[in-house]
Design a protein around this motif. Sequence first.
Motif, PDB file in Angstrom:
ATOM      1  N   LEU A   1      10.248  11.157   0.228  1.00 33.12           N
ATOM      2  CA  LEU A   1      10.263  10.181  -0.861  1.00 33.12           C
ATOM      3  C   LEU A   1      10.776   8.825  -0.373  1.00 33.12           C
ATOM      4  CD1 LEU A   1       9.945   9.571  -3.909  1.00 33.12           C
ATOM      5  CD2 LEU A   1      12.319  10.285  -4.159  1.00 33.12           C
ATOM      6  N   PHE A   2      11.868   8.836   0.380  1.00 32.03           N
ATOM      7  CA  PHE A   2      12.416   7.584   0.896  1.00 32.03           C
ATOM      8  C   PHE A   2      11.458   6.929   1.887  1.00 32.03           C
ATOM      9  CE2 PHE A   2      16.895   9.401   0.111  1.00 32.03           C
ATOM     10  CZ  PHE A   2      16.847   8.981  -1.195  1.00 32.03           C
ATOM     11  N   ASP A   3      10.800   7.728   2.714  1.00 30.63           N
ATOM     12  CA  ASP A   3       9.811   7.181   3.643  1.00 30.63           C
ATOM     13  C   ASP A   3       8.649   6.530   2.886  1.00 30.63           C
ATOM     14  OD1 ASP A   3      11.287   7.930   5.840  1.00 30.63           O
ATOM     15  OD2 ASP A   3      10.116   9.746   6.250  1.00 30.63           O
ATOM     16  N   ALA A   4       8.220   7.161   1.796  1.00 29.52           N
ATOM     17  CA  ALA A   4       7.114   6.600   1.011  1.00 29.52           C
ATOM     18  C   ALA A   4       7.522   5.292   0.350  1.00 29.52           C
ATOM     19  CB  ALA A   4       6.662   7.608  -0.044  1.00 29.52           C
ATOM     20  N   VAL A   5       8.725   5.225  -0.186  1.00 30.10           N
ATOM     21  CA  VAL A   5       9.203   3.987  -0.814  1.00 30.10           C
ATOM     22  C   VAL A   5       9.340   2.892   0.240  1.00 30.10           C
ATOM     23  CG1 VAL A   5      11.178   2.911  -1.975  1.00 30.10           C
ATOM     24  CG2 VAL A   5      10.328   5.130  -2.748  1.00 30.10           C
ATOM     25  N   GLN A   6       9.869   3.241   1.409  1.00 31.29           N
ATOM     26  CA  GLN A   6      10.009   2.257   2.474  1.00 31.29           C
ATOM     27  C   GLN A   6       8.641   1.749   2.919  1.00 31.29           C
ATOM     28  OE1 GLN A   6      11.771   3.754   6.074  1.00 31.29           O
ATOM     29  NE2 GLN A   6      12.159   1.719   6.875  1.00 31.29           N
ATOM     30  N   TRP A   7       7.685   2.636   3.080  1.00 34.35           N
ATOM     31  CA  TRP A   7       6.343   2.238   3.473  1.00 34.35           C
ATOM     32  C   TRP A   7       5.742   1.290   2.431  1.00 34.35           C
ATOM     33  CZ3 TRP A   7       1.647   3.127   1.014  1.00 34.35           C
ATOM     34  CH2 TRP A   7       0.507   2.768   1.735  1.00 34.35           C
TER      35      TRP A   7
ATOM     36  N   LEU B   1       4.794  -2.614   3.234  1.00 40.43           N
ATOM     37  CA  LEU B   1       3.355  -2.813   3.385  1.00 40.43           C
ATOM     38  C   LEU B   1       2.952  -4.289   3.250  1.00 40.43           C
ATOM     39  CD1 LEU B   1       0.651  -1.356   3.800  1.00 40.43           C
ATOM     40  CD2 LEU B   1       0.513  -1.092   1.328  1.00 40.43           C
ATOM     41  N   PRO B   2       3.336  -4.968   2.169  1.00 43.94           N
ATOM     42  CA  PRO B   2       2.975  -6.397   2.073  1.00 43.94           C
ATOM     43  C   PRO B   2       3.972  -7.237   2.877  1.00 43.94           C
ATOM     44  CG  PRO B   2       4.086  -5.725   0.078  1.00 43.94           C
ATOM     45  CD  PRO B   2       3.926  -4.485   0.911  1.00 43.94           C
ATOM     46  N   PRO B   3       3.644  -8.488   3.097  1.00 42.88           N
ATOM     47  CA  PRO B   3       4.610  -9.390   3.748  1.00 42.88           C
ATOM     48  C   PRO B   3       5.886  -9.509   2.901  1.00 42.88           C
ATOM     49  CG  PRO B   3       2.437 -10.398   3.657  1.00 42.88           C
ATOM     50  CD  PRO B   3       2.368  -9.149   2.848  1.00 42.88           C
ATOM     51  N   PHE B   4       6.983  -9.878   3.580  1.00 37.03           N
ATOM     52  CA  PHE B   4       8.269  -9.946   2.895  1.00 37.03           C
ATOM     53  C   PHE B   4       8.246 -10.887   1.699  1.00 37.03           C
ATOM     54  CE2 PHE B   4      12.323 -12.174   2.340  1.00 37.03           C
ATOM     55  CZ  PHE B   4      13.091 -11.103   1.909  1.00 37.03           C
ATOM     56  N   SER B   5       7.575 -12.009   1.837  1.00 38.46           N
ATOM     57  CA  SER B   5       7.561 -12.994   0.754  1.00 38.46           C
ATOM     58  C   SER B   5       6.893 -12.423  -0.504  1.00 38.46           C
ATOM     59  CB  SER B   5       6.863 -14.272   1.198  1.00 38.46           C
ATOM     60  OG  SER B   5       5.555 -13.987   1.658  1.00 38.46           O
ATOM     61  N   VAL B   6       5.873 -11.608  -0.321  1.00 36.62           N
ATOM     62  CA  VAL B   6       5.198 -10.989  -1.472  1.00 36.62           C
ATOM     63  C   VAL B   6       6.127  -9.978  -2.133  1.00 36.62           C
ATOM     64  CG1 VAL B   6       3.252  -9.542  -2.161  1.00 36.62           C
ATOM     65  CG2 VAL B   6       2.917 -11.368  -0.488  1.00 36.62           C
TER      66      VAL B   6
END
Length: 70
Positions: A37-43, A47-52
């Motif tokens: 679950l934590f890996d999925a949330v981190q992914w 996934l998008p750039p930090f600014s997004v």
Amino acid sequence: MEDFVAAFDTTVDDALFWLTDHVAFIFDGARALLEELFDAVQWLLLLPPFSVTAALVGLLAFAALDHGGG
């Protein structure tokens, strides 16, 4: 009082040892589930750039405050 504390400590220790000896598979399963679950949330967050991601979090916070969340 010290006798009670010593007896309580021994009882808790014995219970924890029993749990780790007999139902460790439950803890292993819970750990595996939470890690996935934590890996999925981190992914999802990376996934998008930090600014997004920052903009989306900011919009969520603004929406929560606008609807009486804070």
